[in-house]
Design a protein around this motif. Structure first.
Motif, PDB file in Angstrom:
ATOM      1  N   ALA A 158     112.442   2.833   4.282  1.00  0.00           N
ATOM      2  CA  ALA A 158     112.518   4.278   4.554  1.00  0.00           C
ATOM      3  C   ALA A 158     112.798   5.048   3.257  1.00  0.00           C
ATOM      4  O   ALA A 158     112.196   6.108   3.004  1.00  0.00           O
ATOM      5  N   LEU A 159     113.691   4.495   2.432  1.00  0.00           N
ATOM      6  CA  LEU A 159     114.002   5.145   1.146  1.00  0.00           C
ATOM      7  C   LEU A 159     112.778   5.187   0.242  1.00  0.00           C
ATOM      8  O   LEU A 159     112.497   6.196  -0.413  1.00  0.00           O
ATOM      9  N   PHE A 160     112.050   4.073   0.211  1.00  0.00           N
ATOM     10  CA  PHE A 160     110.854   3.985  -0.633  1.00  0.00           C
ATOM     11  C   PHE A 160     109.805   5.000  -0.187  1.00  0.00           C
ATOM     12  O   PHE A 160     109.281   5.766  -1.017  1.00  0.00           O
ATOM     13  N   MET A 161     109.514   5.039   1.115  1.00  0.00           N
ATOM     14  CA  MET A 161     108.468   5.949   1.602  1.00  0.00           C
ATOM     15  C   MET A 161     108.894   7.415   1.426  1.00  0.00           C
ATOM     16  O   MET A 161     108.064   8.264   1.089  1.00  0.00           O
ATOM     17  N   SER A 162     110.188   7.709   1.634  1.00  0.00           N
ATOM     18  CA  SER A 162     110.663   9.096   1.437  1.00  0.00           C
ATOM     19  C   SER A 162     110.565   9.479  -0.037  1.00  0.00           C
ATOM     20  O   SER A 162     110.150  10.599  -0.372  1.00  0.00           O
ATOM     21  N   GLY A 163     110.972   8.550  -0.915  1.00  0.00           N
ATOM     22  CA  GLY A 163     110.890   8.804  -2.353  1.00  0.00           C
ATOM     23  C   GLY A 163     109.451   9.045  -2.791  1.00  0.00           C
ATOM     24  O   GLY A 163     109.162   9.954  -3.569  1.00  0.00           O
ATOM     25  N   GLN A 164     108.551   8.240  -2.265  1.00  0.00           N
ATOM     26  CA  GLN A 164     107.126   8.396  -2.600  1.00  0.00           C
ATOM     27  C   GLN A 164     106.601   9.744  -2.111  1.00  0.00           C
ATOM     28  O   GLN A 164     105.816  10.399  -2.787  1.00  0.00           O
ATOM     29  N   PHE A 165     107.041  10.138  -0.922  1.00  0.00           N
ATOM     30  CA  PHE A 165     106.596  11.430  -0.366  1.00  0.00           C
ATOM     31  C   PHE A 165     107.061  12.582  -1.259  1.00  0.00           C
ATOM     32  O   PHE A 165     106.281  13.476  -1.586  1.00  0.00           O
ATOM     33  N   LEU A 166     108.324  12.520  -1.674  1.00  0.00           N
ATOM     34  CA  LEU A 166     108.840  13.575  -2.563  1.00  0.00           C
ATOM     35  C   LEU A 166     108.088  13.567  -3.894  1.00  0.00           C
ATOM     36  O   LEU A 166     107.736  14.626  -4.424  1.00  0.00           O
ATOM     37  N   MET A 167     107.805  12.366  -4.403  1.00  0.00           N
ATOM     38  CA  MET A 167     107.051  12.250  -5.653  1.00  0.00           C
ATOM     39  C   MET A 167     105.658  12.890  -5.499  1.00  0.00           C
ATOM     40  O   MET A 167     105.195  13.629  -6.373  1.00  0.00           O
ATOM     41  N   ASN A 168     105.017  12.621  -4.363  1.00  0.00           N
ATOM     42  CA  ASN A 168     103.696  13.202  -4.100  1.00  0.00           C
ATOM     43  C   ASN A 168     103.769  14.725  -4.041  1.00  0.00           C
ATOM     44  O   ASN A 168     102.900  15.424  -4.568  1.00  0.00           O
ATOM     45  N   VAL A 169     104.817  15.229  -3.393  1.00  0.00           N
ATOM     46  CA  VAL A 169     104.986  16.684  -3.284  1.00  0.00           C
ATOM     47  C   VAL A 169     105.185  17.290  -4.676  1.00  0.00           C
ATOM     48  O   VAL A 169     104.604  18.335  -4.998  1.00  0.00           O
ATOM     49  N   GLU A 170     105.967  16.617  -5.514  1.00  0.00           N
ATOM     50  CA  GLU A 170     106.217  17.127  -6.869  1.00  0.00           C
ATOM     51  C   GLU A 170     104.915  17.167  -7.679  1.00  0.00           C
ATOM     52  O   GLU A 170     104.596  18.188  -8.308  1.00  0.00           O
ATOM     53  N   ILE A 171     104.166  16.079  -7.646  1.00  0.00           N
ATOM     54  CA  ILE A 171     102.892  16.036  -8.394  1.00  0.00           C
ATOM     55  C   ILE A 171     101.919  17.076  -7.840  1.00  0.00           C
ATOM     56  O   ILE A 171     101.256  17.799  -8.590  1.00  0.00           O
ATOM     57  N   ALA A 172     101.871  17.169  -6.516  1.00  0.00           N
ATOM     58  CA  ALA A 172     100.970  18.138  -5.881  1.00  0.00           C
ATOM     59  C   ALA A 172     101.356  19.562  -6.272  1.00  0.00           C
ATOM     60  O   ALA A 172     100.480  20.400  -6.526  1.00  0.00           O
ATOM     61  N   ALA A 173     102.647  19.844  -6.321  1.00  0.00           N
ATOM     62  CA  ALA A 173     103.096  21.203  -6.671  1.00  0.00           C
ATOM     63  C   ALA A 173     102.684  21.564  -8.096  1.00  0.00           C
ATOM     64  O   ALA A 173     102.231  22.690  -8.352  1.00  0.00           O
ATOM     65  N   VAL A 174     102.807  20.611  -9.018  1.00  0.00           N
ATOM     66  CA  VAL A 174     102.403  20.857 -10.407  1.00  0.00           C
ATOM     67  C   VAL A 174     100.893  21.149 -10.451  1.00  0.00           C
ATOM     68  O   VAL A 174     100.432  22.105 -11.101  1.00  0.00           O
ATOM     69  N   CYS A 175     100.130  20.336  -9.733  1.00  0.00           N
ATOM     70  CA  CYS A 175      98.660  20.516  -9.713  1.00  0.00           C
ATOM     71  C   CYS A 175      98.265  21.797  -8.976  1.00  0.00           C
ATOM     72  O   CYS A 175      97.288  22.454  -9.336  1.00  0.00           O
ATOM     73  N   PHE A 176      99.019  22.162  -7.967  1.00  0.00           N
ATOM     74  CA  PHE A 176      98.780  23.398  -7.208  1.00  0.00           C
ATOM     75  C   PHE A 176      98.942  24.611  -8.136  1.00  0.00           C
ATOM     76  O   PHE A 176      98.140  25.554  -8.087  1.00  0.00           O
ATOM     77  N   ALA A 177      99.963  24.543  -8.985  1.00  0.00           N
ATOM     78  CA  ALA A 177     100.186  25.639  -9.941  1.00  0.00           C
ATOM     79  C   ALA A 177      99.020  25.732 -10.927  1.00  0.00           C
ATOM     80  O   ALA A 177      98.560  26.838 -11.258  1.00  0.00           O
ATOM     81  N   ILE A 178      98.518  24.588 -11.365  1.00  0.00           N
ATOM     82  CA  ILE A 178      97.366  24.584 -12.285  1.00  0.00           C
ATOM     83  C   ILE A 178      96.138  25.160 -11.560  1.00  0.00           C
ATOM     84  O   ILE A 178      95.368  25.936 -12.115  1.00  0.00           O
ATOM     85  N   SER A 179      95.988  24.795 -10.292  1.00  0.00           N
ATOM     86  CA  SER A 179      94.864  25.290  -9.498  1.00  0.00           C
ATOM     87  C   SER A 179      94.916  26.815  -9.358  1.00  0.00           C
ATOM     88  O   SER A 179      93.883  27.480  -9.338  1.00  0.00           O
ATOM     89  N   ALA A 180      96.138  27.354  -9.271  1.00  0.00           N
ATOM     90  CA  ALA A 180      96.298  28.809  -9.146  1.00  0.00           C
ATOM     91  C   ALA A 180      95.932  29.534 -10.435  1.00  0.00           C
ATOM     92  O   ALA A 180      95.523  30.686 -10.412  1.00  0.00           O
ATOM     93  N   LEU A 181      96.074  28.822 -11.549  1.00  0.00           N
ATOM     94  CA  LEU A 181      95.780  29.432 -12.847  1.00  0.00           C
ATOM     95  C   LEU A 181      94.314  29.320 -13.235  1.00  0.00           C
ATOM     96  O   LEU A 181      93.788  30.119 -13.988  1.00  0.00           O
ATOM     97  N   SER A 182      93.660  28.269 -12.735  1.00  0.00           N
ATOM     98  CA  SER A 182      92.307  27.954 -13.198  1.00  0.00           C
ATOM     99  C   SER A 182      91.242  28.369 -12.183  1.00  0.00           C
ATOM    100  O   SER A 182      91.435  28.222 -10.987  1.00  0.00           O
ATOM    101  N   GLY A 183      90.160  28.871 -12.699  1.00  0.00           N
ATOM    102  CA  GLY A 183      89.039  29.226 -11.826  1.00  0.00           C
ATOM    103  C   GLY A 183      88.084  28.066 -11.613  1.00  0.00           C
ATOM    104  O   GLY A 183      87.070  28.194 -10.952  1.00  0.00           O
ATOM    105  N   LYS A 184      88.435  26.904 -12.197  1.00  0.00           N
ATOM    106  CA  LYS A 184      87.554  25.739 -12.066  1.00  0.00           C
ATOM    107  C   LYS A 184      88.343  24.557 -11.525  1.00  0.00           C
ATOM    108  O   LYS A 184      89.542  24.437 -11.787  1.00  0.00           O
ATOM    109  N   ASN A 185      87.650  23.678 -10.801  1.00  0.00           N
ATOM    110  CA  ASN A 185      88.306  22.491 -10.261  1.00  0.00           C
ATOM    111  C   ASN A 185      88.532  21.479 -11.387  1.00  0.00           C
ATOM    112  O   ASN A 185      87.586  20.953 -11.950  1.00  0.00           O
ATOM    113  N   ARG A 186      89.783  21.238 -11.719  1.00  0.00           N
ATOM    114  CA  ARG A 186      90.128  20.325 -12.820  1.00  0.00           C
ATOM    115  C   ARG A 186      90.551  18.973 -12.270  1.00  0.00           C
ATOM    116  O   ARG A 186      91.688  18.547 -12.470  1.00  0.00           O
ATOM    117  N   MET A 187      89.650  18.312 -11.558  1.00  0.00           N
ATOM    118  CA  MET A 187      90.006  17.044 -10.931  1.00  0.00           C
ATOM    119  C   MET A 187      90.426  15.995 -11.965  1.00  0.00           C
ATOM    120  O   MET A 187      91.382  15.243 -11.754  1.00  0.00           O
TER     121      MET A 187
END
Lengths: 263, 230
Positions: A158-187
Motif C-alpha cells: 500500500a505504501l509503495f502504490m501510494s508513493g508511486q501515485f504521488l510521484m506520478n502526480v508530481e511528474i504530471a503536475a510539472v508536465c502540465f505546467a509545461i503544457s500550459a506554457l507551450s503551444g506545441k505537444n512536447r512529448m
C-alpha cells in the motif's frame, strides 16, 4: 466543466487502457515468473547483493531477490516506476498544448468557459487517469500474488502504490505546467523529464556524495526497495513532492490565464 | 439604437511585431458588418481580442453591453464564432461535436442543429478526420448558429464552401439577423460585402478605417490591398 472533463476522459481512454494494461500486465507477468525463477534466484541473490553501488542503487543489498518481496521490489518496482512516470508525463504534457497544436483551441475556447474551468477539467482528467492507472495496476499485482498463492505484504504494498501515485502526480503536475506554457505537444520533453527524475534517483543512490540530495527527486519517496526493506520514508521528500505538485499546478493556472492562445 | 460591439482604442502588439493599433469600432445591433482588409492587417487579431483568445495591451472592448474581460464567459454564451480554419477533434463524429458544443452551452439545440444540418447538407455520421475543409466549415457553421446567439463573429467563413452552400449560409445569416442577431463578417470577398453587408470597415497595417458605403467597386477594393503592398 463537467462536459469538458467527460470529453477529455473519453478522448484519453485508449491511451489510459493501453498504458495501464501494458504496465500492469508486465508487472503481473513478472510476479508470475517468480516461482519458475525461484531456484536460480537463490544462487543469484547472493551475487547481486555484493555488487557494491549497483546493489545499493537497485536495493539488492538490503533485499534478497530470492524472496517474493525482494523480487517484486526490484523487478516490478522498476517496471512500474518507469512505466507510470512516462505515462504521467506523456498524458500531462500534451493535454493542454494539443488544443493549440491541433487547432481545436478556437473551437473549445469559443464555448462559454473560462480558461480556469478548461484547465481544471483537464487537470482533473489527468488526476483521474493516474488514479485509474494505479488502481488497475494494483488489481493486477494483487492478482499476481494470488496466482502464486503468496501472501501480499499489505502495508508495504500500500505504501509503495501510494508513493508511486504521488510521484506520478508530481511528474504530471510539472508536465502540465509545461503544457500550459507551450503551444506545441512536447512529448519528447515529457519522457525526458520522467527519465531524468529516474536517473537522478539512481545516480544519487550510486554516488555516495549525492545520497543526501536524492530526497528532492520524486522517485526518492516511492522507492520499492526502501519501502519493502522497511526503511523509513523521509517526510521532507513527501512534503517537497506535494509542494512541487501544487506549485506546478498553480503556475499552470497563472501562466495559462495570462498568455495569448495560438490560432 | 444600441451597439452589439464597441471597441475603444484597442492596441495589441506581438512583441516587436505589429498587431493592431488604436482601433475603435462600433457595430450597431442588427447590422451585418463587413470587416475587410489584406492578410496580416489585423482583422483576426481584433476578432481574437474580442473573444478573449488574446490579451490586449490597451483599450476597451464591450460586447452586447458586457466587458470583454470581466464578462468573458457570459459574452461567449451569446456569441456564435466561426474561425477561419475550422478544426475540431479528429476522432469525434460530426454529431458528437455538435452535441458537445450544445452540452457545454447547456442548451438543447437538437431541433435547430437538425434544421441547419439539413439545409447545409451535412452528414453527421462521419468522423471529423474524414471531412474536407468545406465540410468542416459546415460543422463550424452549425456550432456557431445552433444556439441562436445574439452575435455572429465569422472569420472568412465561406472559403472552402461550394457556391450553393455559400448561398444557403447567407440566407441563414439573413434569417437570424431578421430575428435580431448581429453579424460581424470578416472577408476577402468583395461580392459578399456588396451584397450582404450594411456597413463596412477596412483594416490596413493594424489600423481601422470606416467606409462611407459598403458598396465598393473592384478597383477601389483592390486598391486597399495594393497600397498595403507598397
Amino acid at each position: 466543466m463537467k462536459r469538458v472533463f467527460l470529453n477529455e476522459c473519453k478522448m484519453n481512454i485508449r491511451t489510459f487502457l493501453i498504458w495501464s494494461l501494458v504496465v500492469g500486465g508486465l508487472g503481473f507477468f513478472c510476479i508470475t515468473l517468480y516461482e519458475s525463477m525461484q531456484g536460480d534466484m537463490e544462487n543469484m541473490a547472493d551475487a547481486f547483493s555484493k555488487m557494491g553501488a549497483f546493489s545499493d542503487a537497485f536495493g539488492m543489498s538490503t533485499l534478497s531477490i530470492a524472496t517474493i518481496e525482494g523480487f517484486f521490489a526490484t523487478e516490478v518496482g522498476t517496471v512500474h516506476g518507469l512505466g507510470s512516470a512516462m505515462f504521467a508525463a506523456i498524458l500531462a504534457i500534451g493535454i493542454l498544448s494539443k488544443e493549440e497544436e491541433g487547432h481545436s483551441g478556437e473551437f473549445l475556447f469559443s464555448l462559454p468557459l473560462s480558461r480556469k474551468k478548461v484547465l481544471a477539467a483537464k487537470g482533473l482528467c489527468v488526476f483521474a487517469a493516474l488514479l485509474g492507472f494505479t488502481l488497475v495496476c494494483t488489481a493486477l499485482y494483487i492478482a499476481g500474488f494470488a496466482f502464486l498463492g503468496e501472501e501480499l505484504p499489505v502495508k508495504e504494498f500500500a505504501l509503495f502504490m501510494s508513493g508511486q501515485f504521488l510521484m506520478n502526480v508530481e511528474i504530471a503536475a510539472v508536465c502540465f505546467a509545461i503544457s500550459a506554457l507551450s503551444g506545441k505537444n512536447r512529448m519528447g520533453l515529457g519522457i525526458g523529464i520522467a527519465l531524468i527524475f529516474y536517473l537522478y534517483d539512481i545516480i544519487g543512490r550510486v554516488v555516495p556524495d549525492l545520497k543526501d540530495y536524492i530526497f528532492v527527486g520524486p522517485f526518492s519517496y516511492a522507492n520499492a526497495s526502501e519501502i519493502f526493506s522497511g526503511a523509513e520514508i523521509r517526510t521532507a521528500a513527501v512534503v517537497i513532492g506535494i509542494a512541487v505538485a501544487l506549485l506546478a499546478a498553480v503556475s499552470a493556472f497563472v501562466c495559462y490565464e495570462r498568455r495569448d492562445l495560438a490560432a | 439604437m444600441g451597439y452589439a460591439i464597441e471597441i475603444e482604442k484597442l492596441t495589441k502588439n506581438y512583441g516587436k511585431a505589429r498587431g493592431v493599433e488604436d482601433v475603435s469600432l462600433k457595430v450597431a445591433e442588427g447590422d451585418i458588418f463587413g470587416f475587410i482588409g489584406p492578410n496580416g492587417a489585423g482583422k483576426s487579431t481584433t476578432i481574437r481580442s474580442m473573444l478573449g483568445f488574446l490579451k490586449f495591451d490597451q483599450g476597451k472592448i464591450t460586447i452586447l453591453g458586457m466587458d470583454s474581460v470581466k464578462d468573458h464567459e457570459k459574452i461567449l454564451a451569446e456569441v456564435g464564432y466561426m474561425p477561419s480554419e475550422a478544426w475540431f477533434y479528429n476522432s469525434m463524429k460530426v454529431s458528437e461535436v455538435i452535441a458537445y458544443a450544445a452540452a457545454v452551452r447547456r442548451k438543447d439545440c437538437r431541433k435547430e442543429a437538425e434544421m441547419l444540418c439539413e439545409r447545409l447538407k451535412l452528414d453527421t455520421n462521419k468522423r471529423i478526420k474524414e471531412l474536407s475543409l468545406g465540410n468542416r466549415k459546415k460543422v463550424s457553421i452549425v456550432c456557431a448558429m445552433q444556439h441562436k446567439p445574439k452575435l455572429f463573429i465569422f472569420d472568412e467563413p465561406t472559403s472552402g464552401l461550394d457556391p450553393l452552400i455559400q448561398k444557403r449560409f447567407f440566407e441563414l445569416i439573413n434569417e437570424y439577423v431578421d430575428q435580431g442577431t448581429t453579424c460581424l463578417l470578416s472577408t476577402h470577398v468583395l461580392s459578399e460585402v456588396n451584397k450582404y453587408c450594411r456597413n463596412a470597415a477596412i483594416m490596413r497595417e493594424g489600423r481601422l478605417m470606416m467606409l462611407d458605403s459598403h458598396e465598393i467597386d473592384d478597383d477601389t477594393f483592390l486598391s486597399y490591398y495594393e497600397e498595403d503592398e507598397s
